[in-house]
Design a protein around this motif. Structure first.
Motif, PDB file in Angstrom:
ATOM      1  N   SER A   1       0.829  -1.206   0.000  1.00  0.00           N
ATOM      2  CA  SER A   1       0.000   0.000   0.000  1.00  0.00           C
ATOM      3  C   SER A   1       0.864   1.256   0.000  1.00  0.00           C
ATOM      4  CB  SER A   1      -0.923  -0.001   1.216  1.00  0.00           C
ATOM      5  OG  SER A   1      -0.180  -0.099   2.426  1.00  0.00           O
TER       6      SER A   1
ATOM      7  N   TYR B   1       1.001   3.643  -3.135  1.00  0.00           N
ATOM      8  CA  TYR B   1      -0.014   4.635  -3.485  1.00  0.00           C
ATOM      9  C   TYR B   1       0.501   6.061  -3.276  1.00  0.00           C
ATOM     10  CZ  TYR B   1      -3.839   1.336  -4.177  1.00  0.00           C
ATOM     11  OH  TYR B   1      -4.661   0.359  -4.676  1.00  0.00           O
TER      12      TYR B   1
ATOM     13  N   THR C   1      -8.284   2.999  -4.335  1.00  0.00           N
ATOM     14  CA  THR C   1      -8.663   1.954  -5.282  1.00  0.00           C
ATOM     15  C   THR C   1      -7.466   1.618  -6.159  1.00  0.00           C
ATOM     16  OG1 THR C   1      -9.392   3.505  -7.003  1.00  0.00           O
ATOM     17  CG2 THR C   1     -11.017   2.846  -5.343  1.00  0.00           C
ATOM     18  N   GLU C   2      -7.481   0.427  -6.718  1.00  0.00           N
ATOM     19  CA  GLU C   2      -6.361  -0.034  -7.538  1.00  0.00           C
ATOM     20  C   GLU C   2      -6.013   0.960  -8.648  1.00  0.00           C
ATOM     21  OE1 GLU C   2      -7.887  -3.711  -5.510  1.00  0.00           O
ATOM     22  OE2 GLU C   2      -8.782  -1.897  -6.389  1.00  0.00           O
TER      23      GLU C   2
ATOM     24  N   ARG D   1      -1.319  -5.687  -3.091  1.00  0.00           N
ATOM     25  CA  ARG D   1      -0.977  -4.501  -2.306  1.00  0.00           C
ATOM     26  C   ARG D   1      -1.577  -4.676  -0.911  1.00  0.00           C
ATOM     27  NH1 ARG D   1      -3.185  -0.571  -7.008  1.00  0.00           N
ATOM     28  NH2 ARG D   1      -1.487  -0.893  -8.530  1.00  0.00           N
TER      29      ARG D   1
ATOM     30  N   PHE E   1      -2.376  -3.959   2.871  1.00  0.00           N
ATOM     31  CA  PHE E   1      -2.361  -2.770   3.714  1.00  0.00           C
ATOM     32  C   PHE E   1      -1.686  -3.147   5.036  1.00  0.00           C
ATOM     33  CE2 PHE E   1      -4.406  -1.126   0.199  1.00  0.00           C
ATOM     34  CZ  PHE E   1      -4.542   0.249   0.328  1.00  0.00           C
TER      35      PHE E   1
ATOM     36  N   ASP F   1      -5.473   0.595   7.594  1.00  0.00           N
ATOM     37  CA  ASP F   1      -6.417  -0.479   7.289  1.00  0.00           C
ATOM     38  C   ASP F   1      -5.784  -1.778   7.765  1.00  0.00           C
ATOM     39  OD1 ASP F   1      -8.193  -2.303   6.159  1.00  0.00           O
ATOM     40  OD2 ASP F   1      -8.503  -1.080   4.374  1.00  0.00           O
TER      41      ASP F   1
ATOM     42  N   ASN G   1      -5.733  -4.815  -4.044  1.00  0.00           N
ATOM     43  CA  ASN G   1      -5.674  -4.462  -2.621  1.00  0.00           C
ATOM     44  C   ASN G   1      -5.968  -5.683  -1.760  1.00  0.00           C
ATOM     45  OD1 ASN G   1      -5.237  -1.732  -3.147  1.00  0.00           O
ATOM     46  ND2 ASN G   1      -7.421  -1.217  -3.094  1.00  0.00           N
TER      47      ASN G   1
ATOM     48  N   ARG H   1      -4.360   5.784   5.710  1.00  0.00           N
ATOM     49  CA  ARG H   1      -4.177   4.872   4.578  1.00  0.00           C
ATOM     50  C   ARG H   1      -5.150   3.699   4.719  1.00  0.00           C
ATOM     51  NH1 ARG H   1       1.725   3.168   3.899  1.00  0.00           N
ATOM     52  NH2 ARG H   1       1.833   5.097   2.687  1.00  0.00           N
ATOM     53  N   TYR H   2      -6.117   3.670   3.833  1.00  0.00           N
ATOM     54  CA  TYR H   2      -7.033   2.534   3.810  1.00  0.00           C
ATOM     55  C   TYR H   2      -7.513   2.299   2.392  1.00  0.00           C
ATOM     56  CZ  TYR H   2     -11.130   5.723   3.726  1.00  0.00           C
ATOM     57  OH  TYR H   2     -12.067   6.668   3.392  1.00  0.00           O
ATOM     58  N   CYS H   3      -8.171   1.158   2.156  1.00  0.00           N
ATOM     59  CA  CYS H   3      -8.439   0.767   0.774  1.00  0.00           C
ATOM     60  C   CYS H   3      -9.919   0.541   0.504  1.00  0.00           C
ATOM     61  CB  CYS H   3      -7.660  -0.495   0.420  1.00  0.00           C
ATOM     62  SG  CYS H   3      -8.113  -1.964   1.351  1.00  0.00           S
TER      63      CYS H   3
ATOM     64  N   MET I   1     -12.195  -2.147  -1.318  1.00  0.00           N
ATOM     65  CA  MET I   1     -12.072  -3.557  -1.687  1.00  0.00           C
ATOM     66  C   MET I   1     -13.082  -3.980  -2.757  1.00  0.00           C
ATOM     67  SD  MET I   1      -9.487  -4.816  -0.157  1.00  0.00           S
ATOM     68  CE  MET I   1      -9.794  -6.556  -0.453  1.00  0.00           C
TER      69      MET I   1
END
Length: 346
Positions: free
Chosen positions: A148, A151, A165-166, A207, A209, A247, A272, A311-313, A315
């Protein structure tokens, strides 16, 4: 019987992968680590060592686990020149590999990423040797773990944090990743796409997290917070304000997602791996201290490195593409880590 290769096999993710492969397949597993960061197998591998075979330690009553202590760059460089290097040097008939999981990297907590960025940049040399090898002597499948940290950092600020997002990584419109670690992983992703497109290598990128687990070392934040809670430290120290968020995803979920993704993604596409949920370190402290049954004063260490604020994603792509969601909640996962710390430090 297939032979799977795990580089960096004694690091946090690597050793969990080794154990998973051993428990879910009947294949041989060769894992390589120089132990500069990783932990010796005698401390985490619940299998007896049977013999030292010309420098490779053989574990397990069914002799399926083979550990070579070495700098992976040296091994993969030798394999690129001669795919029979392991056979000729160690007398083991390991020439063609099934799955290769490439975890070898110089990595650590925030102190390492910010404190010695040029050492971390050596990951570029590790990956260059690795990708050259797999394009010459193609294994059945390859996993390349990105991060991650690849990013753009401008998407992870206090005022503008978004669920990443990817597609937020676009090689035609680059953003700045997180320090040399992020740059090295971003470069690795690009090489993975080249390996798939130009050399027809079957490769999957991930990636992850903020992975965590019971056997993670104290250079990472979650086991450190669990230790402080287990010892009922008061005041309770936290790096930075503690309001920065990540995350957090349990290592068992990470391994589950990896295995599923390798069955579905073969062209170097990066996905992710996370919960899709932003959790602050203050939230983690609250959970950990509730397990310990006390309410300490919080001491903010504002001189410590903290990285990006949030930092979070997202999914969605993973759910739609391979149908995967994390199963272990933050509360359940943190309880596992806390219980492990309680057993270890009390």
């Amino acid at each position: 019987m297939k032979v799977h290769l795990v580089s960096g096999g004694c690091g946090f993710v690597g050793r969990n992968m080794v154990k998973r492969l051993y428990n879910t397949t009947k294949d041989n597993i060769l894992f390589i680590d120089d132990l500069s960061v990783g932990t010796d197998p005698s401390e985490w591998l619940d299998q007896p060592m049977l013999e030292d075979h010309k420098g490779i330690k053989v574990y397990g009553t069914d002799t399926r686990l083979y550990f070579l202590k070495s700098d992976f760059r040296d091994v993969v460089h030798a394999l690129a020149r001669d795919p029979e290097y392991i056979k000729k040097t160690y007398g083991l008939d390991f020439v063609d590999f099934g799955d290769i999981y490439h975890y070898a990297a110089i990595v650590g907590g925030r102190a390492k990423i910010d404190g010695d960025p040029m050492m971390v940049a050596l990951d570029l040399s590790i990956d260059a040797e690795f990708f050259y090898y797999i394009t010459r002597h193609k294994p059945e499948r390859v996993l390349y773990p990105s991060s991650s940290a690849a990013y753009p950092v401008n998407l992870q600020t206090e005022s503008g944090a978004i669920a990443l997002t990817e597609s937020d990584i676009d090689f035609n419109n680059m953003g700045q990743p997180d320090m040399t670690y992020g740059w090295s992983k971003l470069t690795g992703e690009y090489l993975a796409k080249i390996a798939a497109q130009y050399y027809d290598v079957n490769i999957t990128c991930i990636r992850p997290f903020s992975g965590y687990g019971e056997d993670q070392d104290l250079t990472y934040p979650i086991p450190s917070l669990a230790k402080r809670a287990a010892l009922k430290e008061n005041p309770f120290e936290v790096w930075g304000t503690g309001h920065q968020g990540r995350d957090f995803v349990h290592i068992d979920d990470v391994i589950d997602c990896i295995q599923l993704a390798m069955n579905h993604i073969h062209d170097g596409t990066a996905i992710n791996i996370g919960m899709g949920k932003l959790t602050s370190f203050m939230d983690i402290i609250k959970v950990m201290t509730s397990f310990a049954g006390y309410n300490p004063e919080i001491k903010q260490l504002l001189d410590k490195p903290v990285g990006v604020h949030s930092r979070y994603c997202d999914m969605t792509f993973v759910e739609n593409t391979i149908g995967w969601k994390a199963k272990i909640s933050v509360e359940e996962g943190m309880k596992r880590v806390y219980d492990a710390a309680l057993q270890k430090f009390n």
